[in-house]
Design an enzyme around this catalytic site. Structure first.
Site, mmCIF file in Angstrom:
data_model
loop_
_atom_site.group_PDB
_atom_site.id
_atom_site.type_symbol
_atom_site.label_atom_id
_atom_site.label_comp_id
_atom_site.label_asym_id
_atom_site.label_seq_id
_atom_site.Cartn_x
_atom_site.Cartn_y
_atom_site.Cartn_z
ATOM 1 N N ASP A 1 -19.187 45.167 136.622
ATOM 2 C CA ASP A 1 -18.660 43.612 137.334
ATOM 3 C C ASP A 1 -19.409 42.978 137.942
ATOM 4 O O ASP A 1 -19.950 41.553 138.469
ATOM 5 C CB ASP A 1 -17.830 44.348 138.386
ATOM 6 C CG ASP A 1 -16.371 44.310 137.877
ATOM 7 O OD1 ASP A 1 -16.785 44.801 136.640
ATOM 8 O OD2 ASP A 1 -15.665 45.817 138.278
ATOM 9 N N ASP B 1 -20.430 40.201 141.891
ATOM 10 C CA ASP B 1 -18.475 40.392 141.894
ATOM 11 C C ASP B 1 -18.865 40.987 143.492
ATOM 12 O O ASP B 1 -18.908 39.213 144.298
ATOM 13 C CB ASP B 1 -18.519 41.564 140.998
ATOM 14 C CG ASP B 1 -16.725 41.414 141.720
ATOM 15 O OD1 ASP B 1 -15.929 40.896 141.769
ATOM 16 O OD2 ASP B 1 -16.121 42.942 140.824
ATOM 17 N N ASP C 1 -18.527 47.668 146.913
ATOM 18 C CA ASP C 1 -17.528 47.725 146.588
ATOM 19 C C ASP C 1 -17.457 49.327 146.617
ATOM 20 O O ASP C 1 -18.407 49.747 146.560
ATOM 21 C CB ASP C 1 -17.206 47.274 145.240
ATOM 22 C CG ASP C 1 -16.790 46.169 144.528
ATOM 23 O OD1 ASP C 1 -16.886 45.784 145.788
ATOM 24 O OD2 ASP C 1 -16.178 46.098 143.897
ATOM 25 N N ARG D 1 -13.670 38.912 152.687
ATOM 26 C CA ARG D 1 -13.607 39.991 153.043
ATOM 27 C C ARG D 1 -14.861 40.539 153.406
ATOM 28 O O ARG D 1 -15.862 41.776 152.540
ATOM 29 C CB ARG D 1 -13.469 40.429 150.948
ATOM 30 C CG ARG D 1 -12.393 39.947 150.193
ATOM 31 C CD ARG D 1 -12.270 40.741 149.015
ATOM 32 N NE ARG D 1 -11.888 40.170 148.152
ATOM 33 C CZ ARG D 1 -11.399 40.487 146.821
ATOM 34 N NH1 ARG D 1 -12.353 41.183 145.837
ATOM 35 N NH2 ARG D 1 -10.508 40.185 146.170
#
Length: 456
Positions: free
Chosen positions: A252, A276, A280, A332
């Protein structure tokens, strides 16, 4: 007892669920990865803290102790009280370049930073993590590996002296760099367990190539490097250990992808502009601390839990502490699912949509953060729960304690005042330091400029 029952249920159901755990990254026919997935899940269960308030209390205690010691030295002005600043420049936390003697202003840094012999005692760092990743050892029990070559020309047979050759070794390693380096990764960098990537003493950039993958591993520390301008990995055959290679699907473009891993500590990293996410942490990852990082110029900053259907992320526990969320960030910071998240003493000087979001009833404890809202009247709210109706999210435990709200910022709390299912005890719950101290706590966030013979 209830936790033990849950562990048994997940253990016996694991064999049928393995494909969903790693289907997005590795070749499903590869027995090597199936075994790695099984081992990683057992480590996740072992790393899970059934009483997470014990970890948050331990962190809060250390914050208070560090600041009490720091306040005893009044000779150096670190411009602590930012709450009275009136200009937008001051609000946005534009620090003057600090040129005085070394100051370690939070408990993680105080553990090691201002010791002039840090370069001779690098592994002291492994004793300094706090929060849910506090047990992370990295490569403490291994030898030093010196990266001498910034090339990445052969992902199937990495050249000795390169970062890729270092991270695929199966033994514990403490990886350092012999000089300043710009490393353009030609494919995702797949890191084995028990590694420390330690950029202190060099100016190390992972940039304009692929990012770092921590898949089904444990005990990894990444410290004091720059990660930016990361692009998608094209996949294909990539060596992931000295005795295995396999086919990888398209990546990603995350800066750091933590996938089914436990005991991970990301500290003093400067991150921006990845394809991205910057970070994560997904698919059963837990026991993670993200600390002292500086994030800028990005949309989806931190994703903690990637699927509303992947309920194993209820074991995810992450601490986000002493970070600076800076220029040109959108959302986020983090975006959470399922687990338990302690967001403490961070400086939020920029966002364009929201700062903290979530779905699937995550527990979020926000303590002692400074939130400076953007001027846009539609983006004043810190929290985002657009993924569920109010009848559902009103039951989620999202708490704000000692946070500082500026320029109209507001945090929408939810759930009972005291999260009963976690058995918090107010007598035992030591408060985080008030948010007026946040600028001091985060002043040195991001990759450090360390020189041998003097404190960083």
């Amino acid at each position: 007892m209830e936790i033990n029952k849950l562990r048994l249920v997940f253990f016996f159901s694991f064999a049928t669920l393995i494909p969903s755990l790693w289907a997005d990254i590795a070749d499903q026919s590869d027995e090597f990865w199936k075994q790695r997935a099984e081992e990683a899940w057992r480590r996740t269960l072992a790393a899970y803290e059934p009483s997470p308030e014990n970890v948050t209390n331990h962190l809060n205690y250390n914050v208070n102790m560090a600041l009490e010691k720091d306040r005893s030295n009044e000779a150096i002005d670190l411009d602590d009280d930012d709450s009275s600043n009136s200009t937008r420049r001051s609000l946005r936390g534009k620090h003057k370049k600090y040129t005085g003697p070394c100051r370690a202003t939070n408990p993680i840094d105080r553990c090691w930073r201002c010791q002039p012999n840090w370069a001779d005692n690098r592994k002291k760092l492994a004793e300094c993590a706090l929060g849910f990743g506090h047990k992370t050892q990295g490569g403490k029990d291994g030898r030093f590996y010196v990266v001498t070559d910034n090339s990445d020309n052969n992902v199937m047979d990495p050249k000795p002296g390169t970062l890729r050759h270092a991270v695929i070794q199966k033994e514990p390693l403490w990886i350092i760099f012999d000089r300043d380096m710009n490393i353009k990764l030609s494919a995702e960098l797949i890191v084995q367990s028990k590694k420390t990537i330690d950029g202190r003493g060099a100016n190390v950039h992972i940039a304009y190539g692929c990012g770092i993958t921590l898949q089904f591993v444990e005990h990894v520390i990444i410290h004091s490097i720059h990660i930016h301008h990361i692009v998608n990995s094209q996949g294909g055959l990539i060596r992931d250990s000295v005795d295995h290679y396999g086919y990888r699907a398209l990546g990603d473009g995350d800066g750091v992808n933590v996938f089914g891993s436990s005991n991970i500590w990301l500290d003093h990293i400067s991150m921006s502009e990845c394809q991205d996410g910057l970070i994560d942490a997904i698919q059963g990852s837990t026991a993670i601390t993200i600390s002292n990082c500086h994030f800028t110029h990005h949309n989806d900053v931190i994703l903690l839990g990637a699927s509303d259907t992947y309920d194993r992320d209820q074991f995810m526990q992450v601490t986000v502490a002493f970070n600076h969320f800076g220029k040109e960030l959108i959302q986020r910071m983090p975006r959470c699912r399922w687990g338990f998240f302690h967001v403490v003493n961070n400086d939020y000087t920029h966002w364009k949509m929201y700062a903290i979001g979530g779905s699937m009833h995550p527990t979020i404890i926000s303590q002692g953060n400074r939130f400076i809202a953007p001027d846009d009247p539609k983006a004043k709210e810190i929290t985002n729960r657009n993924y569920a109706p109010e009848s559902e999210w009103s039951k989620w435990i999202w708490r704000s304690e000692g946070d500082l709200f500026m320029n109209g910022a507001h945090f929408r709390v939810s759930g009972p005042p005291t999260p009963l299912r976690l058995n918090f005890n107010k007598l035992d719950m030591i408060k985080a330091k008030p948010a007026t101290f946040v600028r001091r706590l985060t002043r040195f966030a991001g990759a450090l400029d360390c020189k041998k013979g003097v404190g960083c």
